[in-house]
Design a protein around this motif. Structure first.
Motif, PDB file in Angstrom:
ATOM      1  N   ARG A  71       0.829  -1.207   0.000  1.00  0.00           N
ATOM      2  CA  ARG A  71       0.000   0.000   0.000  1.00  0.00           C
ATOM      3  C   ARG A  71       0.863   1.256   0.000  1.00  0.00           C
ATOM      4  O   ARG A  71       0.587   2.231  -0.722  1.00  0.00           O
ATOM      5  CB  ARG A  71      -0.930  -0.007   1.206  1.00  0.00           C
ATOM      6  N   LEU A  74       2.256   1.860  -3.535  1.00  0.00           N
ATOM      7  CA  LEU A  74       1.258   2.457  -4.428  1.00  0.00           C
ATOM      8  C   LEU A  74       1.020   3.926  -4.087  1.00  0.00           C
ATOM      9  O   LEU A  74       0.935   4.783  -4.979  1.00  0.00           O
ATOM     10  CB  LEU A  74      -0.051   1.675  -4.332  1.00  0.00           C
ATOM     11  N   GLU A  78       1.755   7.197  -6.546  1.00  0.00           N
ATOM     12  CA  GLU A  78       0.679   8.143  -6.881  1.00  0.00           C
ATOM     13  C   GLU A  78       0.976   9.545  -6.366  1.00  0.00           C
ATOM     14  O   GLU A  78       0.597  10.539  -7.002  1.00  0.00           O
ATOM     15  CB  GLU A  78      -0.642   7.620  -6.346  1.00  0.00           C
ATOM     16  N   ILE A  84      -1.877   5.406 -10.956  1.00  0.00           N
ATOM     17  CA  ILE A  84      -1.145   4.357 -11.666  1.00  0.00           C
ATOM     18  C   ILE A  84      -2.023   3.817 -12.795  1.00  0.00           C
ATOM     19  O   ILE A  84      -3.147   3.381 -12.565  1.00  0.00           O
ATOM     20  CB  ILE A  84      -0.763   3.221 -10.695  1.00  0.00           C
ATOM     21  N   LEU A  87      -0.232  -1.672 -13.359  1.00  0.00           N
ATOM     22  CA  LEU A  87       0.585  -2.394 -12.385  1.00  0.00           C
ATOM     23  C   LEU A  87       1.039  -3.686 -13.039  1.00  0.00           C
ATOM     24  O   LEU A  87       0.214  -4.445 -13.570  1.00  0.00           O
ATOM     25  CB  LEU A  87      -0.219  -2.731 -11.127  1.00  0.00           C
ATOM     26  N   ASN A  89       2.511  -7.059 -11.962  1.00  0.00           N
ATOM     27  CA  ASN A  89       2.861  -8.006 -10.900  1.00  0.00           C
ATOM     28  C   ASN A  89       3.906  -8.961 -11.465  1.00  0.00           C
ATOM     29  O   ASN A  89       3.585  -9.854 -12.243  1.00  0.00           O
ATOM     30  CB  ASN A  89       1.626  -8.831 -10.497  1.00  0.00           C
ATOM     31  N   GLY A 121      -1.538  -7.320  -4.743  1.00  0.00           N
ATOM     32  CA  GLY A 121      -1.416  -6.291  -5.771  1.00  0.00           C
ATOM     33  C   GLY A 121      -2.733  -5.970  -6.435  1.00  0.00           C
ATOM     34  O   GLY A 121      -3.091  -4.804  -6.622  1.00  0.00           O
ATOM     35  N   THR A 125      -4.790  -2.477  -5.857  1.00  0.00           N
ATOM     36  CA  THR A 125      -4.696  -1.587  -7.022  1.00  0.00           C
ATOM     37  C   THR A 125      -5.990  -1.507  -7.833  1.00  0.00           C
ATOM     38  O   THR A 125      -6.405  -0.409  -8.237  1.00  0.00           O
ATOM     39  CB  THR A 125      -3.556  -2.056  -7.951  1.00  0.00           C
ATOM     40  N   ARG A 128      -8.771   1.085  -6.922  1.00  0.00           N
ATOM     41  CA  ARG A 128      -8.402   2.464  -7.265  1.00  0.00           C
ATOM     42  C   ARG A 128      -8.673   2.716  -8.752  1.00  0.00           C
ATOM     43  O   ARG A 128      -9.160   3.789  -9.131  1.00  0.00           O
ATOM     44  CB  ARG A 128      -6.921   2.709  -6.974  1.00  0.00           C
ATOM     45  N   VAL A 137      -3.978  -4.253 -14.916  1.00  0.00           N
ATOM     46  CA  VAL A 137      -3.063  -5.045 -14.086  1.00  0.00           C
ATOM     47  C   VAL A 137      -2.553  -6.204 -14.931  1.00  0.00           C
ATOM     48  O   VAL A 137      -3.342  -7.032 -15.395  1.00  0.00           O
ATOM     49  CB  VAL A 137      -3.744  -5.579 -12.815  1.00  0.00           C
TER      50      VAL A 137
END
Length: 284
Positions: A71, A74, A78, A84, A87, A89, A121, A125, A128, A137
């Motif tokens: 967290r 991230l 930001e 973002i 992401l 992973n 992740g 993420t 948001r 992602v």
């Protein structure tokens, strides 16, 4: 005559990006003008990598096995660049050997990094991204999400789990504007694969995966195997009778227990630092 349309400049966060596949992904995406956040357990290496990338980049400490750390990563990205967009992973670890010889610590580590790290992740993420109606992602998994090489029992279990988890979350996010993708390569020439066999296919390079990730970001799709023929081949072989299917898999899928018997020393350093040690420099 008008100029060609430029690719959008994105904020892209990559986990486990101080080395191996993650580094190759960061380098390729940075070269096309994106802002790249390098997240890695080895914070000093993450900062050093960011400093030498060709574009705008920054390094951040990240432990994918810790929700607070993820967290904070991230939030820090930001705070520096805004939301973002993507992401990736990528962080992963692997122990190789007979299932009944695998140390409990190695089992736990693989589950925490490979499976729970991806879950963290996505869970931290994707909401948001859903709130603003866009985002992507991308998870670097493995062909072991579709296959199960001897000697990689827990590793394969984590990758099967990743595929199942992403499939379910994708259904929940349908229509939200958030894309999910899973990239599943065969054996890649990194420290994680030290001492293993690539079986019937040529060993891939980290940049092979970086090219695929870049292509998936440019044109989102849910699942991609590298090489591409692996997924349709697995589907066809899966229709065969069990005895024939097993015989073909023995020819196609590397036996890592056998490979390890010849290359045990090649894996020793990697597994001591990345899988079973308490003080680890990072993953992949």
């Amino acid at each position: 005559m008008g100029s060609a349309k430029e690719a959008p400049r994105r904020v892209i966060a990559v986990t486990g990006a101080a080395r191996g596949i993650g580094l190759a992904i960061a380098e390729r995406l940075s070269a096309t003008g994106n802002r790249i956040a390098i997240g890695d357990l080895d914070a000093a290496a993450a900062v050093a990598v960011a400093a030498r990338l060709p574009g705008e980049a920054a390094g951040f400490p990240l432990d994918v096995t810790d929700s607070a750390s993820f967290r904070s990563f991230l939030d820090a990205v930001e705070a520096q660049w805004g939301p973002i967009d993507v992401l990736v992973n990528n962080a992963g670890v692997m122990w190789v050997g007979s299932f009944d010889e695998e140390p409990e610590q190695a089992t736990h580590r693989q589950l925490e990094v490979n499976l729970h790290g991806v879950i963290r992740g996505v869970r931290l993420t994707a909401p948001r991204m859903r709130a603003r109606g866009r985002g992507h992602v991308v998870t670097v998994a493995s062909a072991a999400a579709k296959l199960a090489p001897p000697g990689e029992a827990t590793y394969a279990a984590t990758k099967h789990g990743v595929y199942g988890y992403l499939s379910a979350v994708r259904a929940e996010l349908r229509g939200s504007g958030v894309e999910l993708s899973v990239v599943m390569p065969t054996v890649v020439d990194t420290a994680l694969a030290a001492g293993t066999s690539s079986g019937a296919v040529a060993m891939l390079t980290p940049d092979d995966i970086a090219k695929t990730v870049a292509a998936v970001i440019a044109r989102p799709r849910f699942e991609v195997t590298v090489p591409r023929y692996v997924n349709p081949l697995v589907r066809v072989v899966g229709l065969l009778p069990d005895a024939l299917r097993a015989a073909l898999y023995r020819r196609m899928v590397p036996d890592q227990v056998a490979a390890l018997s010849e290359n045990r020393s090649a894996r020793a350093q990697y597994e001591r630092t990345a899988v079973t040690a308490e003080d680890r420099p990072g993953e992949r």
